[in-house]
Design a protein around this motif. Structure first.
Motif, mmCIF file in Angstrom:
data_model
loop_
_atom_site.group_PDB
_atom_site.id
_atom_site.type_symbol
_atom_site.label_atom_id
_atom_site.label_comp_id
_atom_site.label_asym_id
_atom_site.label_seq_id
_atom_site.Cartn_x
_atom_site.Cartn_y
_atom_site.Cartn_z
ATOM 1 N N ILE A 47 0.983 -1.142 0.059
ATOM 2 C CA ILE A 47 0.172 -0.049 0.190
ATOM 3 C C ILE A 47 0.962 1.354 0.064
ATOM 4 O O ILE A 47 0.507 2.404 -0.746
ATOM 5 C CB ILE A 47 -0.908 0.089 1.205
ATOM 6 C CG1 ILE A 47 -1.967 -1.064 1.094
ATOM 7 C CG2 ILE A 47 -1.562 1.173 1.376
ATOM 8 C CD1 ILE A 47 -2.837 -1.369 2.247
ATOM 9 N N THR A 48 1.996 1.479 0.803
ATOM 10 C CA THR A 48 2.756 2.209 0.910
ATOM 11 C C THR A 48 3.359 2.459 -0.363
ATOM 12 O O THR A 48 3.502 3.989 -0.918
ATOM 13 C CB THR A 48 3.828 2.208 1.929
ATOM 14 O OG1 THR A 48 3.269 1.850 3.002
ATOM 15 C CG2 THR A 48 4.720 3.188 1.987
ATOM 16 N N GLY A 56 -2.743 4.924 -6.562
ATOM 17 C CA GLY A 56 -3.808 5.199 -6.143
ATOM 18 C C GLY A 56 -4.556 6.467 -6.604
ATOM 19 O O GLY A 56 -4.382 6.800 -7.869
ATOM 20 N N ASN A 57 -4.928 7.285 -5.500
ATOM 21 C CA ASN A 57 -5.292 8.759 -6.094
ATOM 22 C C ASN A 57 -4.300 9.963 -5.648
ATOM 23 O O ASN A 57 -4.468 10.919 -6.079
ATOM 24 C CB ASN A 57 -6.489 9.129 -4.911
ATOM 25 C CG ASN A 57 -7.693 8.307 -5.146
ATOM 26 O OD1 ASN A 57 -7.944 7.909 -6.496
ATOM 27 N ND2 ASN A 57 -8.537 7.990 -3.961
ATOM 28 N N GLY A 58 -3.049 9.295 -5.609
ATOM 29 C CA GLY A 58 -2.110 10.288 -5.557
ATOM 30 C C GLY A 58 -1.377 10.667 -4.110
ATOM 31 O O GLY A 58 -2.082 10.351 -3.065
ATOM 32 N N ALA A 59 0.061 10.717 -3.865
ATOM 33 C CA ALA A 59 0.386 10.775 -2.449
ATOM 34 C C ALA A 59 -0.011 11.946 -1.733
ATOM 35 O O ALA A 59 -0.283 11.968 -0.457
ATOM 36 C CB ALA A 59 1.748 10.958 -2.701
ATOM 37 N N LYS A 271 -8.713 -0.698 -6.711
ATOM 38 C CA LYS A 271 -8.762 -1.871 -7.650
ATOM 39 C C LYS A 271 -7.630 -2.750 -7.756
ATOM 40 O O LYS A 271 -6.960 -3.043 -9.032
ATOM 41 C CB LYS A 271 -9.129 -1.212 -9.077
ATOM 42 C CG LYS A 271 -10.667 -0.709 -9.003
ATOM 43 C CD LYS A 271 -10.945 -0.034 -10.344
ATOM 44 C CE LYS A 271 -12.216 0.402 -10.449
ATOM 45 N NZ LYS A 271 -12.790 1.049 -11.633
ATOM 46 N N LYS A 272 -6.969 -2.743 -6.508
ATOM 47 C CA LYS A 272 -5.438 -3.412 -6.697
ATOM 48 C C LYS A 272 -5.901 -5.039 -5.744
ATOM 49 O O LYS A 272 -5.001 -5.453 -5.565
ATOM 50 C CB LYS A 272 -4.393 -2.819 -5.894
ATOM 51 C CG LYS A 272 -4.166 -1.718 -6.861
ATOM 52 C CD LYS A 272 -3.378 -1.920 -8.142
ATOM 53 C CE LYS A 272 -3.196 -0.677 -8.834
ATOM 54 N NZ LYS A 272 -2.524 -1.019 -10.078
ATOM 55 N N HIS A 277 -11.379 -7.801 -7.629
ATOM 56 C CA HIS A 277 -11.289 -7.088 -8.643
ATOM 57 C C HIS A 277 -11.737 -7.844 -9.718
ATOM 58 O O HIS A 277 -12.572 -7.383 -10.904
ATOM 59 C CB HIS A 277 -10.327 -6.353 -8.902
ATOM 60 C CG HIS A 277 -10.070 -5.432 -10.095
ATOM 61 N ND1 HIS A 277 -10.970 -4.619 -10.445
ATOM 62 C CD2 HIS A 277 -9.275 -5.474 -11.216
ATOM 63 C CE1 HIS A 277 -10.954 -3.971 -11.744
ATOM 64 N NE2 HIS A 277 -9.597 -4.564 -12.124
ATOM 65 N N SER A 278 -11.196 -9.092 -10.020
ATOM 66 C CA SER A 278 -11.434 -9.923 -11.076
ATOM 67 C C SER A 278 -12.797 -10.403 -11.065
ATOM 68 O O SER A 278 -13.648 -10.841 -12.056
ATOM 69 C CB SER A 278 -10.487 -11.216 -10.971
ATOM 70 O OG SER A 278 -10.566 -11.730 -9.796
#
Length: 280
Positions: A47-48, A56-59, A271-272, A277-278
């Motif tokens: 995740i980090t 993701g949505n950005g740091a 979505k990771k 997700h699949s």
């Protein structure tokens, strides 16, 4: 945190319990430590890495989650040290120091995420004003400072040999953090019931409010799962004069399992999480 770290009344008893005691409680606790380290460390490291690389949505927008993941990585490393401390008592001081990350750092970052969602829904003008990254850095720096103080206080508890102080330290923090999250939860719920000026705009606002409400509700439930067993266990042991370790492992297992909920949901949102997700 280790069972030997909370089962002492004198330095001699502390050392002997660390080295010689290795019964069912210790085996269950070591299993929990292994689960935390083997699954939690790669999960939070992933995740980090996602946040830093912008997957993701950005740091910037995920800065609080980034700090939470770093705090969780330190908790996972502390679990590894918890295993080592069963064989080498000198590591007990380090593990006790790092308990502040779990008791204070983790719930504080959860509260910070809840407050951010609360401001975004209830006070959007204030949220936009303090949205720049520099304000997030200031908030996280303040939390890390408070967490450091909590870590130092854990060392003080270690040398004071006070189980009552230990229980009060956990319980008061839990109660305060719970009140903060409960306030955010109720405020967002009230905002969710209010209607907007336009039909389409109202639907967009309601969708955002529902997501914020779900996030705050989730983090509140996670915190209740993590800290209520510790609080109830501690007070019950004190009032009945029973051995705290007899009830420690169930509470610790709740703490460990609840810690996996937030990162799994983050991966699902990004979505990771491949299996979900699949299937969707």
């Amino acid at each position: 945190m280790t069972s030997s770290a909370v089962n002492f009344t004198s330095p001699e008893a502390f050392t002997n319990s660390t080295i010689n005691s290795f019964g069912l409680t210790d085996n269950l606790e070591m299993c929990a430590f292994c689960i935390t380290f083997l699954f939690g460390f790669p999960l939070h490291s992933y995740i980090t890495w996602l946040i830093i690389t912008g997957a993701g949505n950005g740091a910037a927008s995920e800065f609080f989650n980034l700090n939470l993941s770093v705090c969780e990585i330190c908790n996972c490393l502390n679990s590894m040290l918890g295993i080592v401390s069963h064989f080498f008592s000198s590591f007990i001081i380090v593990t006790y120091f790092l308990q502040g990350l779990g008791f204070t750092g983790r719930p504080l970052f959860h509260c910070l995420i809840c407050v951010e969602r609360y401001l975004a829904v209830v006070h959007p003008v204030t949220f936009l004003k303090y949205k720049p990254l520099r304000y997030r850095v200031i908030c996280c720096a303040a939390i890390w400072t408070i967490t450091l103080g909590s870590c130092l206080f854990c060392i003080f508890i270690l040398f004071s040999f006070s189980m009552v102080l230990y229980v009060w330290f956990i319980s008061v923090q839990f109660f305060l953090f719970f009140l903060i999250q409960l306030f955010c939860l109720v405020a967002v719920l009230r905002a969710l019931k209010q209607s907007g000026p336009g039909e389409r705009k109202r639907e967009e606002e309601n969708h955002m409010k529902k997501r914020a409400f779900s996030l705050i509700l989730l983090t509140t439930v996670i915190m209740i799962m993590q800290y209520t067993p510790f609080t109830v266990t501690g007070f019950y042991a004190i009032l009945t004069q029973n051995n705290f370790l007899d009830f420690w492992c169930p509470a610790f297992l709740f703490y460990v399992l609840a810690g996996f909920v937030q990162p799994i949901l983050y991966l699902k949102r990004a979505k990771k999480l491949f299996c979900l997700h699949s299937a969707s």
